[in-house]
Design a protein around this motif. Sequence first.
Motif, mmCIF file in Angstrom:
data_model
loop_
_atom_site.group_PDB
_atom_site.id
_atom_site.type_symbol
_atom_site.label_atom_id
_atom_site.label_comp_id
_atom_site.label_asym_id
_atom_site.label_seq_id
_atom_site.Cartn_x
_atom_site.Cartn_y
_atom_site.Cartn_z
ATOM 1 N N GLU A 32 0.686 11.991 -15.941
ATOM 2 C CA GLU A 32 -0.414 11.432 -15.588
ATOM 3 C C GLU A 32 -0.482 11.551 -14.187
ATOM 4 O OE1 GLU A 32 -0.624 8.033 -19.092
ATOM 5 O OE2 GLU A 32 1.400 8.997 -17.612
ATOM 6 N N ASN A 33 0.904 11.169 -13.536
ATOM 7 C CA ASN A 33 1.530 11.552 -12.318
ATOM 8 C C ASN A 33 2.815 12.272 -11.841
ATOM 9 O OD1 ASN A 33 -0.653 9.199 -10.511
ATOM 10 N ND2 ASN A 33 0.157 7.937 -12.413
ATOM 11 N N SER A 34 2.554 13.131 -11.474
ATOM 12 C CA SER A 34 3.505 13.944 -12.100
ATOM 13 C C SER A 34 4.359 14.287 -10.422
ATOM 14 C CB SER A 34 3.681 15.657 -12.039
ATOM 15 O OG SER A 34 2.272 16.213 -11.864
ATOM 16 N N PHE A 35 5.062 14.829 -10.366
ATOM 17 C CA PHE A 35 5.906 14.712 -9.098
ATOM 18 C C PHE A 35 5.377 15.902 -7.525
ATOM 19 C CE2 PHE A 35 7.740 18.030 -5.960
ATOM 20 C CZ PHE A 35 9.433 17.505 -5.097
ATOM 21 N N PRO A 36 5.246 15.296 -7.077
ATOM 22 C CA PRO A 36 5.899 13.565 -6.043
ATOM 23 C C PRO A 36 5.588 12.920 -5.439
ATOM 24 C CG PRO A 36 4.236 15.435 -3.737
ATOM 25 C CD PRO A 36 4.159 15.952 -5.546
ATOM 26 N N LYS A 37 4.024 12.038 -7.159
ATOM 27 C CA LYS A 37 4.368 10.794 -6.924
ATOM 28 C C LYS A 37 4.963 9.770 -6.305
ATOM 29 C CE LYS A 37 -1.683 11.631 -7.288
ATOM 30 N NZ LYS A 37 -2.530 11.239 -8.089
ATOM 31 N N PRO A 38 5.427 10.091 -7.743
ATOM 32 C CA PRO A 38 7.019 8.621 -7.951
ATOM 33 C C PRO A 38 7.285 8.355 -6.863
ATOM 34 C CG PRO A 38 6.501 9.861 -10.153
ATOM 35 C CD PRO A 38 5.749 10.974 -8.892
ATOM 36 N N LEU A 39 7.858 9.917 -6.468
ATOM 37 C CA LEU A 39 9.021 10.285 -4.661
ATOM 38 C C LEU A 39 8.056 9.204 -4.172
ATOM 39 C CD1 LEU A 39 11.182 10.779 -3.775
ATOM 40 C CD2 LEU A 39 10.582 12.992 -3.389
ATOM 41 N N ALA A 77 0.496 -1.712 -0.592
ATOM 42 C CA ALA A 77 0.278 -0.019 0.145
ATOM 43 C C ALA A 77 0.688 0.617 -0.216
ATOM 44 C CB ALA A 77 -1.304 -0.143 1.152
ATOM 45 N N ALA A 78 0.451 2.455 -0.743
ATOM 46 C CA ALA A 78 1.032 3.652 -0.764
ATOM 47 C C ALA A 78 -0.069 4.591 0.442
ATOM 48 C CB ALA A 78 1.257 4.555 -1.752
ATOM 49 N N ARG A 79 0.595 5.184 0.299
ATOM 50 C CA ARG A 79 0.223 6.465 1.701
ATOM 51 C C ARG A 79 -0.749 7.330 0.473
ATOM 52 N NH1 ARG A 79 4.784 11.244 1.492
ATOM 53 N NH2 ARG A 79 6.044 9.029 1.262
ATOM 54 N N ASP A 80 -1.526 7.125 -0.378
ATOM 55 C CA ASP A 80 -2.578 7.482 -0.742
ATOM 56 C C ASP A 80 -4.001 6.546 -1.232
ATOM 57 O OD1 ASP A 80 -1.485 6.683 -2.503
ATOM 58 O OD2 ASP A 80 -1.701 8.629 -3.901
ATOM 59 N N SER A 132 12.385 -4.038 -8.045
ATOM 60 C CA SER A 132 12.211 -3.019 -8.381
ATOM 61 C C SER A 132 11.150 -2.948 -8.228
ATOM 62 C CB SER A 132 13.188 -3.546 -10.069
ATOM 63 O OG SER A 132 12.826 -1.822 -10.617
ATOM 64 N N VAL A 133 10.618 -1.365 -8.212
ATOM 65 C CA VAL A 133 9.488 -0.289 -7.618
ATOM 66 C C VAL A 133 8.861 0.235 -9.311
ATOM 67 C CG1 VAL A 133 8.583 0.973 -6.226
ATOM 68 C CG2 VAL A 133 10.829 0.159 -5.580
ATOM 69 N N GLU A 134 7.545 -0.261 -8.675
ATOM 70 C CA GLU A 134 6.642 0.099 -9.613
ATOM 71 C C GLU A 134 5.902 1.195 -9.341
ATOM 72 O OE1 GLU A 134 4.588 -1.066 -13.712
ATOM 73 O OE2 GLU A 134 6.835 -1.223 -13.502
ATOM 74 N N TYR A 135 6.653 2.445 -9.946
ATOM 75 C CA TYR A 135 6.437 3.873 -8.889
ATOM 76 C C TYR A 135 5.848 4.167 -9.683
ATOM 77 C CZ TYR A 135 10.866 5.310 -12.032
ATOM 78 O OH TYR A 135 11.407 5.363 -12.400
ATOM 79 N N ARG A 136 4.254 5.118 -10.123
ATOM 80 C CA ARG A 136 3.479 5.879 -10.873
ATOM 81 C C ARG A 136 4.448 7.272 -11.818
ATOM 82 N NH1 ARG A 136 -0.588 7.221 -6.521
ATOM 83 N NH2 ARG A 136 0.877 6.923 -5.329
ATOM 84 N N LEU A 137 4.152 6.931 -12.776
ATOM 85 C CA LEU A 137 4.796 7.620 -14.029
ATOM 86 C C LEU A 137 3.801 9.115 -14.505
ATOM 87 C CD1 LEU A 137 5.818 4.837 -16.078
ATOM 88 C CD2 LEU A 137 7.285 5.803 -15.231
ATOM 89 N N ALA A 150 7.241 16.505 -18.412
ATOM 90 C CA ALA A 150 6.507 15.835 -18.100
ATOM 91 C C ALA A 150 6.219 15.768 -16.444
ATOM 92 C CB ALA A 150 6.597 14.770 -18.971
ATOM 93 N N GLY A 151 7.086 15.490 -15.865
ATOM 94 C CA GLY A 151 6.912 15.086 -14.560
ATOM 95 C C GLY A 151 7.282 16.652 -13.459
ATOM 96 N N PHE A 152 8.017 17.524 -13.767
ATOM 97 C CA PHE A 152 7.625 18.706 -13.318
ATOM 98 C C PHE A 152 7.836 19.849 -14.321
ATOM 99 C CE2 PHE A 152 10.879 15.464 -12.011
ATOM 100 C CZ PHE A 152 10.943 15.575 -10.929
ATOM 101 N N GLY A 153 7.126 20.195 -14.585
ATOM 102 C CA GLY A 153 6.946 21.358 -15.478
ATOM 103 C C GLY A 153 5.454 22.124 -14.948
#
Length: 334
Positions: free
Chosen positions: A134-141, A70-73, A126-131, A234-237
Amino acid sequence: MSLNVQPAPVDPAILKARQEFLDKYEAQLVGSLQWNQCDSAADYRKMRREGLNGFPKPVLNPKARTVTIAARDGHRIELRIISPSQQQSKGVWLHFHAGGFVIGSNASYDPYLTTLSDRLGLTMVSVEYRLAPENSFPKPLHDCVDAALYALTQEGEQTLGAPLKILGGESAGGWLAVSTGLSLKRDYGLDVRSILDAIVTGYGIYDMTYTPSLLEHTRDIILSKEGMMAFVEAGFGHIPMAERKDPLVSPLYANLKGMPPALFLTGDIEPLVDDSVFMAARWCSAGNEAELCVVEGACHAFTIIRMGEVTDDGIDRIASFVNKKLKSAAVRLD
């Protein structure tokens, strides 16, 4: 602490062969489809998974297993686990894959992770972090930090089969490895120097306002200047350029005191070479151990995409560093 700069002397004949290979490789990639030329990033990812856009279909390790946490959200994070085939695991390397925060997955680099697992005796997770986009910073972190926190619990150690030892990744994954370690220290008050044996990065980006080597880069081998900037946007725009020196966004500007030993591995034909050079220097000036290795005749992704003997050279340097830093003790969050 002194900065250990590993010169990477290369025989002139070998260097010439590497450069000729890269010249041909660059020519082959001219006109290749980019993710931002597709209808969506998801469409491009699907093409990469199926081997339909000039890159080979990913080769999977049939013995890899997956678990979800589970992630925090409330999001569920998939962890892909590759264990050593010939020995008991000495620990977990939590891995963050490359892909500019936009493409790639935890199943993109099984051959590379399998090689490291068997050579080092470590379980690669290996972590399947969100991309993005669709999912910008900070969700992947957040996903990567949540995976690290899980690995440090008793449940995590039992599920993964070994204690957490290493944070590591390549390209965007290098940013995630460093930023995850910093978050554990800053946001959770953890003594990461005691908990982790090392952080291992390959050709990462650490300054989202861009270093000189990126701004001056003219070649397009795997990654061009324009390509890297498109990934970052894309990630930090959503973060104005004037605010991107915030340490949460650009870890080059973070308080680096109390961090574990780190390897900053890069090639010299690489738009992000300055990021590794600058970060290694700051890591050291903060009182940490750092090793900087710039490999001649190596381009972006040279350890995770097979490019002949230079790939073996890079992996050898990773293995040498990690074997020097692995400790027997482990710390767990109960």
